[in-house]
Design a protein around this motif. Sequence first.
Motif, PDB file in Angstrom:
ATOM      1  N   ARG A 170       0.711  -0.798  -0.155  1.00  0.00           N
ATOM      2  CA  ARG A 170      -0.196  -0.178  -0.277  1.00  0.00           C
ATOM      3  C   ARG A 170       0.883   0.977  -0.072  1.00  0.00           C
ATOM      4  NH1 ARG A 170      -5.381  -1.361   1.161  1.00  0.00           N
ATOM      5  NH2 ARG A 170      -5.570  -3.650   0.618  1.00  0.00           N
ATOM      6  N   PRO A 171      -0.436   2.666  -0.531  1.00  0.00           N
ATOM      7  CA  PRO A 171       1.213   4.040  -0.133  1.00  0.00           C
ATOM      8  C   PRO A 171       1.388   4.014   0.681  1.00  0.00           C
ATOM      9  CG  PRO A 171      -1.059   4.308  -1.435  1.00  0.00           C
ATOM     10  CD  PRO A 171      -0.761   3.057  -1.158  1.00  0.00           C
ATOM     11  N   LEU A 172       0.749   3.537   2.394  1.00  0.00           N
ATOM     12  CA  LEU A 172       0.829   4.196   3.438  1.00  0.00           C
ATOM     13  C   LEU A 172       0.648   2.983   4.192  1.00  0.00           C
ATOM     14  CD1 LEU A 172      -2.196   4.126   5.306  1.00  0.00           C
ATOM     15  CD2 LEU A 172      -2.663   6.495   3.359  1.00  0.00           C
ATOM     16  N   THR A 173       1.022   2.955   5.595  1.00  0.00           N
ATOM     17  CA  THR A 173       0.759   2.001   6.322  1.00  0.00           C
ATOM     18  C   THR A 173      -0.462   2.012   7.569  1.00  0.00           C
ATOM     19  OG1 THR A 173       3.261   1.372   6.394  1.00  0.00           O
ATOM     20  CG2 THR A 173       2.428   0.944   8.810  1.00  0.00           C
ATOM     21  N   GLN A 174      -1.346   1.608   7.940  1.00  0.00           N
ATOM     22  CA  GLN A 174      -2.353   0.798   7.883  1.00  0.00           C
ATOM     23  C   GLN A 174      -2.297  -0.107   9.566  1.00  0.00           C
ATOM     24  OE1 GLN A 174      -5.250   3.436   6.387  1.00  0.00           O
ATOM     25  NE2 GLN A 174      -6.595   1.890   6.689  1.00  0.00           N
ATOM     26  N   VAL A 175      -2.981   0.273  10.563  1.00  0.00           N
ATOM     27  CA  VAL A 175      -3.038  -1.068  10.973  1.00  0.00           C
ATOM     28  C   VAL A 175      -5.071  -0.954  11.987  1.00  0.00           C
ATOM     29  CG1 VAL A 175      -2.520  -2.076  13.805  1.00  0.00           C
ATOM     30  CG2 VAL A 175      -0.656  -0.860  12.372  1.00  0.00           C
ATOM     31  N   GLU A 176      -5.565  -2.181  11.062  1.00  0.00           N
ATOM     32  CA  GLU A 176      -7.468  -1.859  11.232  1.00  0.00           C
ATOM     33  C   GLU A 176      -7.171  -3.110  12.860  1.00  0.00           C
ATOM     34  OE1 GLU A 176      -9.088  -1.563   7.986  1.00  0.00           O
ATOM     35  OE2 GLU A 176      -8.078  -0.696   6.657  1.00  0.00           O
ATOM     36  N   ILE A 177      -7.945  -2.453  14.016  1.00  0.00           N
ATOM     37  CA  ILE A 177      -8.370  -3.091  14.493  1.00  0.00           C
ATOM     38  C   ILE A 177      -9.889  -2.693  15.431  1.00  0.00           C
ATOM     39  CG2 ILE A 177      -5.456  -3.128  15.845  1.00  0.00           C
ATOM     40  CD1 ILE A 177      -6.866  -0.510  17.701  1.00  0.00           C
ATOM     41  N   ASP A 220       4.215   7.231  14.005  1.00  0.00           N
ATOM     42  CA  ASP A 220       3.217   7.538  14.669  1.00  0.00           C
ATOM     43  C   ASP A 220       1.986   7.912  14.519  1.00  0.00           C
ATOM     44  OD1 ASP A 220       3.034   9.198  11.923  1.00  0.00           O
ATOM     45  OD2 ASP A 220       4.567  10.943  13.019  1.00  0.00           O
ATOM     46  N   LYS A 221       1.083   8.230  13.740  1.00  0.00           N
ATOM     47  CA  LYS A 221      -0.127   7.888  13.040  1.00  0.00           C
ATOM     48  C   LYS A 221      -0.007   6.630  12.489  1.00  0.00           C
ATOM     49  CE  LYS A 221       0.222  10.514   8.922  1.00  0.00           C
ATOM     50  NZ  LYS A 221       0.056  12.247   8.081  1.00  0.00           N
ATOM     51  N   GLY A 222      -1.700   6.299  12.311  1.00  0.00           N
ATOM     52  CA  GLY A 222      -1.830   5.082  11.182  1.00  0.00           C
ATOM     53  C   GLY A 222      -2.478   3.631  12.168  1.00  0.00           C
ATOM     54  N   VAL A 223      -3.195   4.136  13.370  1.00  0.00           N
ATOM     55  CA  VAL A 223      -3.660   3.307  14.157  1.00  0.00           C
ATOM     56  C   VAL A 223      -5.421   3.863  14.182  1.00  0.00           C
ATOM     57  CG1 VAL A 223      -4.279   2.000  15.913  1.00  0.00           C
ATOM     58  CG2 VAL A 223      -2.502   2.555  14.996  1.00  0.00           C
ATOM     59  N   ILE A 224      -6.757   2.700  13.770  1.00  0.00           N
ATOM     60  CA  ILE A 224      -7.881   3.270  12.986  1.00  0.00           C
ATOM     61  C   ILE A 224      -8.534   2.196  13.569  1.00  0.00           C
ATOM     62  CG2 ILE A 224      -7.295   4.561  11.347  1.00  0.00           C
ATOM     63  CD1 ILE A 224      -8.952   2.949   9.599  1.00  0.00           C
ATOM     64  N   PRO A 240      -9.625   6.361  16.514  1.00  0.00           N
ATOM     65  CA  PRO A 240     -10.555   6.960  15.930  1.00  0.00           C
ATOM     66  C   PRO A 240     -11.131   5.566  15.014  1.00  0.00           C
ATOM     67  CG  PRO A 240      -9.675   7.719  14.858  1.00  0.00           C
ATOM     68  CD  PRO A 240      -8.257   7.162  15.643  1.00  0.00           C
ATOM     69  N   ILE A 241     -12.933   5.640  14.735  1.00  0.00           N
ATOM     70  CA  ILE A 241     -13.512   5.319  13.852  1.00  0.00           C
ATOM     71  C   ILE A 241     -12.923   5.928  12.560  1.00  0.00           C
ATOM     72  CG2 ILE A 241     -15.798   4.076  13.283  1.00  0.00           C
ATOM     73  CD1 ILE A 241     -16.726   4.258  15.659  1.00  0.00           C
ATOM     74  N   ARG A 242     -12.612   5.106  11.321  1.00  0.00           N
ATOM     75  CA  ARG A 242     -12.146   6.294  10.031  1.00  0.00           C
ATOM     76  C   ARG A 242     -12.811   5.430   8.986  1.00  0.00           C
ATOM     77  NH1 ARG A 242      -8.449  10.535  10.648  1.00  0.00           N
ATOM     78  NH2 ARG A 242      -9.525  11.450  12.419  1.00  0.00           N
ATOM     79  N   PRO A 243     -12.927   6.045   7.985  1.00  0.00           N
ATOM     80  CA  PRO A 243     -12.173   5.231   6.644  1.00  0.00           C
ATOM     81  C   PRO A 243     -10.936   4.869   6.545  1.00  0.00           C
ATOM     82  CG  PRO A 243     -13.299   7.401   6.122  1.00  0.00           C
ATOM     83  CD  PRO A 243     -13.216   7.248   7.780  1.00  0.00           C
ATOM     84  N   SER A 244     -11.014   3.717   5.753  1.00  0.00           N
ATOM     85  CA  SER A 244      -8.963   3.183   5.049  1.00  0.00           C
ATOM     86  C   SER A 244      -8.127   5.155   4.883  1.00  0.00           C
ATOM     87  CB  SER A 244      -9.409   1.983   4.158  1.00  0.00           C
ATOM     88  OG  SER A 244      -8.298   1.639   4.591  1.00  0.00           O
ATOM     89  N   GLY A 245      -7.207   4.819   5.366  1.00  0.00           N
ATOM     90  CA  GLY A 245      -6.497   5.925   4.393  1.00  0.00           C
ATOM     91  C   GLY A 245      -6.923   7.574   5.302  1.00  0.00           C
ATOM     92  N   THR A 276      -4.713  10.324  13.877  1.00  0.00           N
ATOM     93  CA  THR A 276      -4.845   8.645  14.146  1.00  0.00           C
ATOM     94  C   THR A 276      -3.973   9.243  15.766  1.00  0.00           C
ATOM     95  OG1 THR A 276      -3.592   7.840  12.844  1.00  0.00           O
ATOM     96  CG2 THR A 276      -6.650   8.000  12.714  1.00  0.00           C
ATOM     97  N   PRO A 277      -3.940   7.009  16.598  1.00  0.00           N
ATOM     98  CA  PRO A 277      -2.282   7.368  17.105  1.00  0.00           C
ATOM     99  C   PRO A 277      -1.386   6.248  16.253  1.00  0.00           C
ATOM    100  CG  PRO A 277      -4.290   6.061  17.890  1.00  0.00           C
ATOM    101  CD  PRO A 277      -4.980   7.502  16.619  1.00  0.00           C
ATOM    102  N   GLY A 278      -0.558   6.663  16.987  1.00  0.00           N
ATOM    103  CA  GLY A 278       0.842   5.701  16.287  1.00  0.00           C
ATOM    104  C   GLY A 278       1.289   4.197  17.100  1.00  0.00           C
ATOM    105  N   ILE A 279       1.981   3.237  16.940  1.00  0.00           N
ATOM    106  CA  ILE A 279       1.917   2.049  17.501  1.00  0.00           C
ATOM    107  C   ILE A 279       2.807   1.053  16.723  1.00  0.00           C
ATOM    108  CG2 ILE A 279       1.284   0.040  15.418  1.00  0.00           C
ATOM    109  CD1 ILE A 279      -0.351  -1.191  18.473  1.00  0.00           C
TER     110      ILE A 279
END
Length: 188
Positions: A66-73, A111-115, A86-91, A96-99
Motif C-alpha cells: 500500500r502507499p501508506l502503513t495502516q493498522v486496523e483493529i 507516529d500515526k495510522g491506527v484506526i 478513531p473510527i475512520r474510512p481506510s486511508g 490517529t495514534p501510532g504504534i
Amino acid sequence: MQIPIGVSNRHIHLTKEDVDKLFGDNYELTSKKELSQPGEFAAEETVTIKTDKSEIQGVRILGPIRPLTQVEISKTDARKLHINPPIRPSGKIDGTPGIKIIGPNGEITIDKGVIIAERHIHMTNADADSFGVKDGQYVSVKTAGERELTFNKVLIRVKDTYALDMHIDTDEANAAGLQTGDTGELIK
C-alpha cells in the motif's frame, strides 16, 4: 437489495519500505488466501503490534503493498492495547495514534495510522446504479437471525475494480451473530 457480508479481523497494510524493514530487503509477501476484493490477499506473514502497556501478536498483513502503513483493529483490541483510535474510512489516518510494529527482521514505530475501520460496502458503478446509491453516501443494512440488528451509517465505496461486499469488524459481527457469507438488506 441483499448485500454479502465479510467479517474483517485485525490486520495491517504496509508500504514496501516498511515490509523491507520488518522482513528484510526486497522481501515479497506470500499470499495465504485471496480476499473478497479482486487482487487483495491475506499474507502468510504476521507481525506484532505493541504499545507501552500491551501487545497483540499474529496480526495478519494484507496485500498487496500500500502507499501508506495502516493498522486496523477493533474497539476490543484498542482496549487491550490501551489506545483510543478513531473510527475512520481506510486511508484517513491524520490525527490517529501510532504504534510499534515488530517483524522477524526488525521493528518500526509509526507516529500515526491506527484506526477502527468504518463499516462500509464495496460496490461497482453498476451495483451502485442497481441499488440507487452513490459513492460516499451512507445507508443502513438490516441483518436477520437470532441477534437481528440494523447497522446505520454504513459508507458506500464505489469503484469498478471492487466486488460487492459489506465489511464489518469482529466486534460488530459478534454483536449481530454474523459470519462471513451472511447477508444483509440495504436500506437507503
